[in-house]
Design an enzyme around this catalytic site. Structure first.
Site, short mmCIF file in Angstrom:
data_model
loop_
_atom_site.label_atom_id
_atom_site.label_comp_id
_atom_site.label_asym_id
_atom_site.label_seq_id
_atom_site.Cartn_x
_atom_site.Cartn_y
_atom_site.Cartn_z
N VAL A 11 54.29 35.82 35.23
CA VAL A 11 54.72 35.37 36.38
C VAL A 11 56.07 34.71 36.11
CG1 VAL A 11 54.44 33.47 38.37
CG2 VAL A 11 52.34 34.76 37.35
N LYS A 88 46.65 27.12 39.56
CA LYS A 88 45.47 26.61 40.47
C LYS A 88 44.66 25.78 39.69
CE LYS A 88 45.16 30.59 39.44
NZ LYS A 88 45.74 32.09 39.43
N GLY A 117 48.09 34.63 45.14
CA GLY A 117 49.39 35.39 44.49
C GLY A 117 50.51 35.61 45.49
N GLY A 170 44.63 45.87 33.62
CA GLY A 170 45.13 44.63 33.55
C GLY A 170 44.90 43.59 34.69
N LYS A 188 40.56 28.00 43.90
CA LYS A 188 41.37 28.41 45.09
C LYS A 188 40.85 27.75 46.17
CE LYS A 188 43.20 32.53 42.62
NZ LYS A 188 42.75 34.10 42.48
N GLY A 285 49.48 39.62 40.18
CA GLY A 285 50.62 40.28 39.57
C GLY A 285 52.02 39.69 39.38
N1 HSE Z 1 42.50 36.69 37.82
C1 HSE Z 1 42.92 36.61 39.29
C2 HSE Z 1 42.68 37.74 40.04
C3 HSE Z 1 44.42 36.32 39.15
O1 HSE Z 1 42.10 38.77 39.57
O2 HSE Z 1 42.70 37.69 41.12
C4 HSE Z 1 45.00 35.50 40.06
O3 HSE Z 1 44.38 34.18 40.25
#
Ligand code: HSE
Length: 379
Positions: A11, A88, A117, A170, A188, A285
């Site tokens: 990020v 988070k 995200g 990924g 979240k 991402g």
């Molecule tokens: N691992 C998390 C996902 C990334 O797959 O949404 C964002 O928190």
């Protein structure tokens, strides 16, 4: 705006790239742990360099984890610097402390990228909650688990096969525990509830059940009854407080959530006046997440100080008032489950309507007999 960027991973790298394309956002320092020759003179290895520089008005934290992130950002707030974070874990765990520090120092504190995200979720949730009390939010907040559930349904593959693909692509971390056991979504959910309802939830108040144990017969049970399985976070206002929980759910095939495929997220809220509003997009991402970080920076630059400027309140948690039927699949022989069962669903059973609190408590008890138990709320 002069920025101290804490961390330059996925990020952070995205934030740096977008900021470099703009005249108004100058990243003055990038805090890194190891040598990064490509960062040239931007790289610093000691947080003091950033904290002591009065020219740096804003700190962007994308280190992840809670230590030393918390120590770094609290010192930055203490020094009167604005804070933008995508972390988070940090925000869910230290919401109260960060909120009051930002208040005290009249610094801006924003974390739109921490939930969803790249989706402008929190910012719109907060804007809507100013007009009338937020009634409810719910949605898919994790891309890795949505990818797993969607692929199990669509390609008929096993959980472990699909998880391996998610890691290869990924989406999932090398250690995907926080994704599949629901801790990522629990964080979240806490942040969303705090923004929606002005609460100060703690992790232990939000029950969470993950998808680690889901098997093909569970997907089949949902399918046979016109449903898909999605991993959901819910928060709602009840007569006695607020309800907040994270669990797999079997949702009607025609629901919007069942149309959310691959690693996409979709989160919705409801107010008395608007009915449902839904936000869909990439929940993770590099560039989607960096985009929301940059939008927070621009909002601060435009004078929007407090995303979370009003003090939160202790609101009682009430997961007793939320009820629904549940699907349970377990090898455990149990009189409670027998008493609550209404019908057989593939290898499992459908219970009568029970409270979220009871479902999670009983599942925790049954898990001691059968570690492979899977359960899901049924809508
Ligand atoms: N691992 C998390 C996902 C990334 O797959 O949404 C964002 O928190």
């Amino acid at each position: 705006m002069k920025i101290g960027l804490l961390g330059c991973g996925t990020v952070g790298g995205g934030v740096l790239k977008i900021a470099e394309s703009r005249e108004d956002l100058k990243v003055k320092y990038v805090l890194v742990r190891r040598e990064r020759p490509e960062l040239g003179s931007l790289a610093v290895y000691d947080i003091e360099k950033i904290l002591q520089d009065p020219e740096v008005d804003t700190v962007v934290e994308v280190l992840g984890g809670i230590h030393p992130s918390f120590e770094y950002v609290s010192r930055a707030l203490e020094a009167g610097k604005n804070l933008v974070t995508a972390n988070k874990y940090l925000v869910a765990h230290y919401y109260r402390e960060l909120l009051s520090l930002a208040e005290k120092k009249k610094a801006a504190f924003r974390c739109t990228a921490a939930v969803g995200g790249g989706i402008p979720w929190l910012v719109n949730l907060q804007r809507a909650a100013r007009v009338s009390p937020m009634q409810r939010f719910y949605g898919i907040m994790n891309g890795t688990t949505n990818f797993i559930l969607d692929s199990m349904e669509t390609d008929g593959k096993s959980f472990s096969e699909v998880l391996a693909t998610a890691q290869k692509l990924g989406y999932a971390e090398a250690d995907p525990t926080a994704d599949i056991d629901g801790l990522d979504v629990q964080r979240k959910c806490i942040i969303s509830a705090n923004v929606a309802f002005g609460s100060l939830l703690k992790e232990e108040e939000v029950p969470v059940a993950g998808i680690r144990c889901i098997q093909e017969p569970d997907i089949r049970a949902a399918h046979l009854h016109g449903r898909c399985c999605r991993f959901m976070a819910t928060g709602s206002r009840t007569e006695n407080g607020i309800s907040a929980y994270v669990q797999p759910e079997f949702l009607p095939d025609r629901s919007l959530e069942c149309a959310v495929r691959q690693n996409f997220n979709m989160i919705s809220f409801e107010t008395e006046y608007t009915g449902r509003e839904s936000f869909y997009g990439q929940g993770a991402g590099r560039f989607p997440t960096a985009y929301n970080v940059v939008e927070d920076l621009l909002d601060i630059q435009n004078g929007t100080r407090g995303f979370y400027s009003e003090a939160g309140k202790e609101i009682p948690v009430d997961n007793e008032s939320e009820t629904m039927p549940y699907y349970f699949r377990t090898r455990a022989e149990d009189s409670w489950l027998e008493e609550k069962s209404m019908e057989k669903w593939a290898d499992g059973v459908l219970t009568e309507e029970i409270s979220v609190r009871e479902a999670h408590r009983q599942a925790a008890r049954l898990r001691r007999q059968d570690p492979e138990i899977f359960f899901a709320g049924v809508r």
